[in-house]
Structures are given as C-alpha cells and as structure tokens.
Design a protein around this motif. Structure first.
Motif, PDB file in Angstrom:
ATOM      1  N   SER A   1      86.336  52.662  13.309  1.00 58.05           N
ATOM      2  CA  SER A   1      86.403  51.708  12.190  1.00 58.05           C
ATOM      3  C   SER A   1      85.101  50.929  12.017  1.00 58.05           C
ATOM      4  O   SER A   1      84.803  50.446  10.923  1.00 58.05           O
ATOM      5  CB  SER A   1      87.559  50.731  12.410  1.00 58.05           C
ATOM      6  OG  SER A   1      87.274  49.815  13.465  1.00 58.05           O
TER       7      SER A   1
ATOM      8  N   LYS B   1      83.930  57.591   6.576  1.00 61.65           N
ATOM      9  CA  LYS B   1      85.265  57.311   7.121  1.00 61.65           C
ATOM     10  C   LYS B   1      85.944  58.609   7.552  1.00 61.65           C
ATOM     11  O   LYS B   1      86.442  58.741   8.679  1.00 61.65           O
ATOM     12  CB  LYS B   1      86.129  56.607   6.077  1.00 61.65           C
ATOM     13  CG  LYS B   1      85.715  55.194   5.745  1.00 61.65           C
ATOM     14  CD  LYS B   1      86.588  54.656   4.612  1.00 61.65           C
ATOM     15  CE  LYS B   1      86.117  53.276   4.157  1.00 61.65           C
ATOM     16  NZ  LYS B   1      86.918  52.773   3.024  1.00 61.65           N
TER      17      LYS B   1
ATOM     18  N   LYS C   1      90.171  47.975  11.397  1.00 62.52           N
ATOM     19  CA  LYS C   1      90.528  48.442  10.060  1.00 62.52           C
ATOM     20  C   LYS C   1      91.036  49.876  10.166  1.00 62.52           C
ATOM     21  O   LYS C   1      90.334  50.767  10.640  1.00 62.52           O
ATOM     22  CB  LYS C   1      89.325  48.389   9.120  1.00 62.52           C
ATOM     23  CG  LYS C   1      89.672  48.793   7.687  1.00 62.52           C
ATOM     24  CD  LYS C   1      88.473  48.661   6.758  1.00 62.52           C
ATOM     25  CE  LYS C   1      88.865  49.032   5.331  1.00 62.52           C
ATOM     26  NZ  LYS C   1      87.708  48.920   4.406  1.00 62.52           N
ATOM     27  N   VAL C   2      92.286  50.094   9.728  1.00 64.10           N
ATOM     28  CA  VAL C   2      92.867  51.438   9.723  1.00 64.10           C
ATOM     29  C   VAL C   2      93.123  51.859   8.278  1.00 64.10           C
ATOM     30  O   VAL C   2      93.267  51.015   7.386  1.00 64.10           O
ATOM     31  CB  VAL C   2      94.165  51.478  10.550  1.00 64.10           C
ATOM     32  CG1 VAL C   2      93.864  51.278  12.033  1.00 64.10           C
ATOM     33  CG2 VAL C   2      95.167  50.431  10.081  1.00 64.10           C
TER      34      VAL C   2
END
Length: 797
Positions: free
Chosen positions: A633, A642, A710-711
């Motif tokens: 992340s 990403k 952050k997922v």
C-alpha cells in the motif's frame, strides 16, 4: 595505505574461474573474466560466416562459460542482475586491460608450464603493486614464482577457493617466503571481511590443509569398505548427516567431485614422498578404484561412478550402487545398523561419537577404525601442514562441510580414548598429543582457546573479537531458558533471544520465550537481538500442533494460538526497544514473518527466506499476509502500480516463493533497502546485529505507532478471481489451490469492501486469522500438512 579492491581480473573461465568471478560480483566488485582464443571455428560459427578474427569467436570460451554461470543451479550469483558486473574477453586481446585491475586471479589448467607462461604475459602489462594469486590446488606455490620480478613475488600468494565458491566458505591463503607479510594479511582479512570466507593461512605443502586431511579420510574409507564387507550405500549412510557430514557423505561426494580429481590429489600426495609408509599406503589406490578410472567411471561427469541411474523393468529411473566385488551396478537395499538406532535421540552429531564408537556391529567397527586413523593422521600433520590445531578444524568445516573438525571430534570422545582408537587401528599418535588434556577450552570471557603445541599452553584463537559464539557464552551469560528457547546477555545493554527447538520451529515454548525476552529488554536493557547459530534460522510454525488441533476440531484453542502468534509478531514491531532479527539459512513461514516485523534485519547473504504456507494449504497467519498488504500500500501511486505491486505480493505468497539469497529477498520485498542490511560472513552476524541494536538505542529509539493500511477491496479482488479462474480452467492449479489463492487475495485487498478503504493492521490480522482457520478445516489442507510432516516437503495437487 589502505588497499581497495574495485576491479578483479580472473584468468580462466572454467567451473572454478566462473565461480570466483561470480562471488566477487556478488560483493559488488567489477570482474573481467578471460580465457583462451579458440583454436577452431564451430560448425555453427562456420554457418554464420564468422572467422577466427571475429570478436564473438575469440571470446567464445569465456562467453559460453559466462552463460553457464548465469544459469547455474544452485545459483552462483546472489541475484541475476549481478551478472552485469562481469565482462568477458580473451587472453590475446584483453590481457592488456590488467593494468587497470586491482587483483589478478589465475585459474588456468593445473600445469606448471602453462601457469608460468601466463605469469610471463601478466608481467608485460601488470602495474607494480597489483595483487596476483593462483587458485592451484596441487602445484607447490613456490614453483609458480620462479623467474618472476621482485614486485610480482612480493604480491603473490596461493588463494585456494573451494567449489562451489559461493557455498563453500573455505579460502586457503598460501604465501611463499617471498610474499610480503602485509600482503598475506590483506588476503586473509579481505577474504574474511568482504568475501565472507573462513580464511586459513596454510603452509606450502602437498594439497595444503583441507584436501590433505579430507582426501586421507576418504581414501581410508575406500580401503575399509571391502575389509569390513560393507557396500557403498552402507558407507554413505554411516558417514553423512549422522556424524555431521554432508548428505553426499563419501561415495556420492566422490561422484560429484569426480573420481579423477580424488585420484589426482591422492597420487600427488603419495608421489611427493612426504608421508611415512603407514600413511602413504592409505593414499595408494585400491584395485577397484584403478578399474573405475580405466573404465572412465568418474562420477557425475561421466554419468556413472559409485552410483549410476538406470531404468528398471517398468521404465522408471533407479539409482544403483557399484558392487565393489563384482564391479557390477545393482539396486542396494536400505542400510540399517543397531548402533545408529542408539543415537536417534541425540540431536547434535558431536554428542553421538561416544555412542558410535561403542557399537558392537560393523558400524561401530568402522567408526573406531576410521576415527582412530584420522586422529593419528592429524596429530602428525601438526606442525607439518599447520602449526595450530584450530586451522585444521576450520579448514575441514569450511572446505568439506564437516560440522566438527577432527580435533573437536577427538575432544568429544576424549583425548586418551582417541589415542586408544589409533592404536587399535594400527597407528601411533604423535608424541605431543600424549600430554594434552583437551584440545579446546572456553575461557571466562567466553572465548575459545586451543592447545598450542609450540608453547605447551593454551592460546586464544585469533579473530574472535569479530564474533559472538553463543555456545561459548551460554554457560555464563544465559539469563533464562525453556525447552525451546533461551535468552543471553550480549553485553552493552543488548540481550539475545535464541530459538533452540527442533529445526527451530516456532511453537508455544518459543513464543513464550520471545515475549519474556521483550518484557526483559523493555524493563532492564536497551535492545534485543533475535538470532541463533543453528543450521537454519527457523523452518516456521509447529505444524504438528496445528494438525492435532485441526483434526480434533479444537478451533477455539487454534484461534487463540494463531492470535498469540500474531500478537507476538506485533510486539516485535511495536515494543519500546529496538528489535533486530538476524536470519540465515532456511527462514520460512513464521521465521519470515518474524523477520518482516523487525525494526531492522541483519541477514546473512545465504538466507533462503519466504512465506511457504500455501504449500500446506493455508495462508501466512502470523502477520505475513498483513505485512505484504501494508508494504504494498505504500507504493500505491497509480492504478498500474497498485495492480502490479499487488500481483507481485500475491504471486510471491501464492507460489510459496523462497528467495535464494538475502539480495533476492530485497527484490521480493521481504527485506527493505532503506533499513535492512546483509553480511556476507555469517560468523559476524550476531555481533553486527548487536551493534545495530546498540546504535539504534543510543540514537534515541522511540516506539513506533501502529500504521494504517490502504486496501483496494472488491475492484482488485475481481482481478485476482479472473486470474485464478483462468489458471483452474487451464489445469495449472487444482480446485483446492484456487480456494487457497482466492482466500489469500481476499485478505490482501482487505476483504469484499465496496471501495478503497484505510484500515488498521489489526483489521487485517483478524481477517488473516479467520482465513487461516477456515482453510485448516479443509480436508485437503489436513492431507497436505500430514504429507509435509511425513515427507519434509509440501504436497502440490
């Protein structure tokens, strides 16, 4: 003036030359690898219209060996990208480039006339002060410098590496009377500090130290095998891991090294005339060895030696051993000896010898005869090949992979008992041994001291200030211990937590010890090192415990056990003192997770690290999956980044990928460039880790704050589901593999969230643990764990 090695030239690109070139590239040195110009064009070169003047032809030999170097298995390079540090060429066109090199290492064919002709050419281009050394294993070093300049002689020595260069740590340094003592010291220091070698200063005697002792030991067994009515499989069973020797033991080692090499060394020692008659006879070739040489049965290089792969009646491959009486290959049954059964509950090989020599069967007889001969032989090699006993032991451990050197083994059975064994074997030990109480002791400072024949007293082994040897400090510095772990005081406010369970697996007793170590460090010390000096750092979680709980469906206890593991890893990350982890060797599963949660890592270059849990049907459950989600992340800058970062993390875990070195672990994201370091010499690892922990404490360590992650949720999850569907449809994976992969993906993206979300580490740990428990309930997973426990390797459906 400080001497820096930035560029090395290796002359000769064969197996040894390539290995030496690769290892210098491993430590960041530029290498020029040269070989001869081919005499003739190949058929392929002729078809391309090439001539002998084309560079591709002239560099062909070095270039082809360079390609083999890059593809070698096991790998010679720490990382494939390190190949860029090597340039190839040929003697005729490129030897003039040595004027810009710092060290010239000659590794050409073992012929004195050829080596001397190469040195004559070197003198034409070499600038004064440049180091020159030879990797010869048999030619007397003083012969090599005849006719050379004074400056050449001053900077010249033998530097005998062992094959494979990356993996065998011995470097024998053999100066001549003309070698400047400061230059000899430089070779020793550079080998230890930068190349990670166990450097041994050897005398210019036939076969030097390791080959002299190792070949004597092997030749003695070659004579004993027929006298005792044993076969090759029997000998390899008795002389392998059970006594702390490599799995290849005796005959498989001879096959790998090449029988011609063994014979060359044996003949060289025998013909040198330096041995007394009783020992010289050991170096004579048994009749069956001569027949094998005549038949070109030289081992792996000729596809048959003491062993041969054959097809049975069903067309399946079998390994047959050579019957030394009939000289025919036959399937040899499993060897079984009552003496070995008596040692099954003795973990350390060094502790088994007292039992082994008392055996009443042929195994016991072999141990008594072979050890008696070895003890007598090494006693007479002091001072011929070495003035100090520790150099002989160092050489055998580092060059032949013995866990214990001959004098250490002699201490283990007792000096007087060893003298008796020698007599029973028909030998007399050297007189100096008869007044020795023990060859080694540990002094009050935790340093090893050895019996010095020259002074008749005990002396310190030089260089120990660079090491912390846990075995030596355990008696006086242990603060606490249980059945699977211990805590030692390393001094200067730093303590060490040592995993000591079977195979260093991580069970409840180890986690209890870890939490106690963190508690103790937080209350009374400045920092904590987690390190041990076993063969491997840790093979991971205690699978037997997990299997038992899963079979009994004891889900509450298993849930608590996994939660305790996770909590322990988070304490490694979020304690109030710096925690430095020192992995080496196999660092798998939970061992990898512990490493990834350290404040800093001091890894041995030879660290084989990875999250391998999918091989037994689960996902990493001790924070490993969470940790990859967290690290990934940090690099979410664009959609492409990403997805690529997530895919890399997913594939590393799903495929159970294990880094083949600490440097590859950087590429996989297990080690981090901004904080973790690598040491090439494993012996220095605990001390270096202590220094790092102390420095962090002195600089004002502050307990870190738990991080947010952050997922990406279901958008990324869909990407993974499409991929696993395609893999299943293409029959690349099984339905169970797909189940594991899908559940892994679910954790990495934070579950089925509708949009990218910032979550806590604990949120991911809970999801990770829940998934781990679900997979433990699968029948296929239980089968995989059971298979792993029985076979020592994962089952792939």
């Amino acid at each position: 003036m400080k001497r820096r090695i930035k560029h090395v030239t290796v002359l000769g690109s064969g197996i040894m030359g390539s290995g030496i070139a690769a290892h210098f590239a491993n430590i960041g040195v530029e290498v020029l690898l040269l070989d001869i110009v081919p005499f003739e064009l190949t058929e392929a070169e002729q078809k391309k219209g090439l001539t002998k003047e084309d560079k591709a032809v002239r560099n062909r030999i070095a270039a082809e060996n360079f390609e083999k170097l890059k593809k070698a298995s096991p790998a010679l390079l720490y990382s494939p990208k390190f190949a860029d540090r090597i340039t190839v060429g040929n003697f005729d066109d490129d030897l003039k480039k040595i004027k810009n090199t710092d060290w010239i290492i000659e590794v050409v064919v073992e012929r004195l006339d050829i080596k001397k002709s190469v040195y004559e050419k070197i003198e034409q281009f070499r600038k004064p002060g440049t180091l020159v050394s030879s990797n010869t294993s048999g030619i007397p070093i003083h012969f090599l410098i005849e006719g050379r300049s004074e400056d050449f002689k001053k900077h010249f020595a033998g530097t005998h590496f062992f094959n494979p260069v990356r993996y065998l740590p011995l470097l024998e340094v053999i100066p001549t009377p003309e070698t400047d003592p400061e230059i000899a010291k430089f070779y020793m220091d550079f080998g230890a500090k930068f190349l990670g070698k166990t450097t041994v200063l050897a005398k210019d005697t036939p076969a030097f130290i390791a080959n002299r002792i190792g070949v004597f030991s092997m030749m003695n067994l070659l004579h004993e095998v027929k006298e005792l009515g044993l076969n090759v499989t029997d000998i390899d069973k008795l002389t392998g891991p059970v006594i702390g020797r490599p799995k290849s033991a005796t005959f498989r080692t001879a096959d790998v090294v090449g029988l011609d090499t063994l014979v060359h060394v044996a003949n060289g020692v025998r013909e040198s005339g330096v041995e007394a008659n009783d020992f010289n006879n050991v170096f004579s070739l048994p009749e069956y060895i001569q027949k094998m040489v005549d038949n070109n049965w030289l081992g792996s290089k000729s596809q048959q030696g003491f062993y041969k792969k054959v097809k049975n009646a069903e067309g399946k491959s079998e390994i047959h051993g050579l019957n030394l009486n009939t000289m025919e290959y036959e399937l040899q049954g499993k060897s079984s000896f009552p003496t070995l059964e008596l040692t099954k509950n003795i973990d350390k090989p060094i502790d088994r010898f007292k039992v082994l020599i008392g055996g009443k069967d042929k195994a016991g007889e072999l141990y008594r005869k072979s050890l008696g001969a070895l003890f007598a032989y090494v006693s007479h090699k002091v001072p011929e090949i070495s003035d100090e006993v520790y150099k002989i032991d160092d050489a055998m451990r580092a060059g032949f992979g013995w866990e214990n050197g001959p004098f250490e083994i002699w201490d283990a059975v007792g000096v007087q008992k060893g003298i008796e064994l020698a007599k029973e074997a028909g030998y007399e030990v050297s007189d100096w041994v008869k007044n020795v109480e023990t060859f080694y002791k540990v002094n009050d400072e935790g340093q090893s001291i050895f019996f010095d024949k020259n002074s008749g007293n005990y002396s310190n082994i030089p260089g120990q200030e660079a090491f912390i040897i846990l075995d030596n400090i355990r008696k006086n510095k242990t603060l606490w211990s249980n059945s699977g772990s211990a805590i030692q005081d390393l001094g200067d406010g730093i303590i060490n937590f040592e995993i000591r369970s079977k195979m260093n697996s991580l069970g409840g007793e180890v986690l209890d010890g870890l939490n106690r170590a963190i508690d103790l460090a937080e209350k009374e010390y400045d920092g904590l090192v987690i390190g041990n000096q076993g063969a491997n750092f840790s093979v991971g979680a205690n699978l037997a415990m997990i299997l038992m709980m899963a079979i009994e469906q004891d889900w509450d206890d298993l849930n608590m056990a996994i939660a305790y593991f996770q909590k322990s890893m988070m304490r490694v990350r979020y304690s109030s003192i710096p925690v430095v982890v020192a992995p080496h060797g196999m660092t798998l599963g939970g061992g990898c997770e512990m490493t990834m949660h350290a404040d800093k890592v001091v890894a041995a270059a030879e660290t084989y690290i990875g999250l391998v849990e999918t091989g037994v049907g689960v996902i990493p459950g001790g924070g490993g999956t969470k940790e990859f989600a967290l690290r990934t992340s940090r690099e979410f800058h664009s959609d492409d980044v990403k997805n690529n970062r997530l895919r890399d993390a997913f594939m590393n875990i799903a495929m159970g990928k294990v880094a083949t070195s600490a440097y590859e672990a950087y590429d996989m994201g297990i080690l981090e460039n901004h904080k973790d370091i690598v040491v090439v010499n494993k012996n220095t690892q605990i001390l270096e880790a202590k220094k790092v922990a102390k420095l962090m404490a002195d600089q004002g360590y502050t307990q870190p704050i738990e991080q947010k992650v952050k997922v990406l949720g279901k958008d990324a999850l869909g990407m993974f589901y499409v991929g696993t569907d395609q893999m299943l449809t293409g029959k690349f994976i099984s339905a169970h593999d797909k189940l594991i992969a899908d559940k892994l993906a679910n954790v990495l993206v934070g579950g089925n969230l509708s949009e990218p979300t910032v979550v806590t580490e604990q949120y991911l740990l809970n999801l990770e643990r829940e998934t781990f428990l679900q997979l433990c309930g699968e029948r296929k997973t239980l089968e995989r764990i059971q298979y792993m426990l029985q076979n020592g390797k994962p089952l792939r459906n």
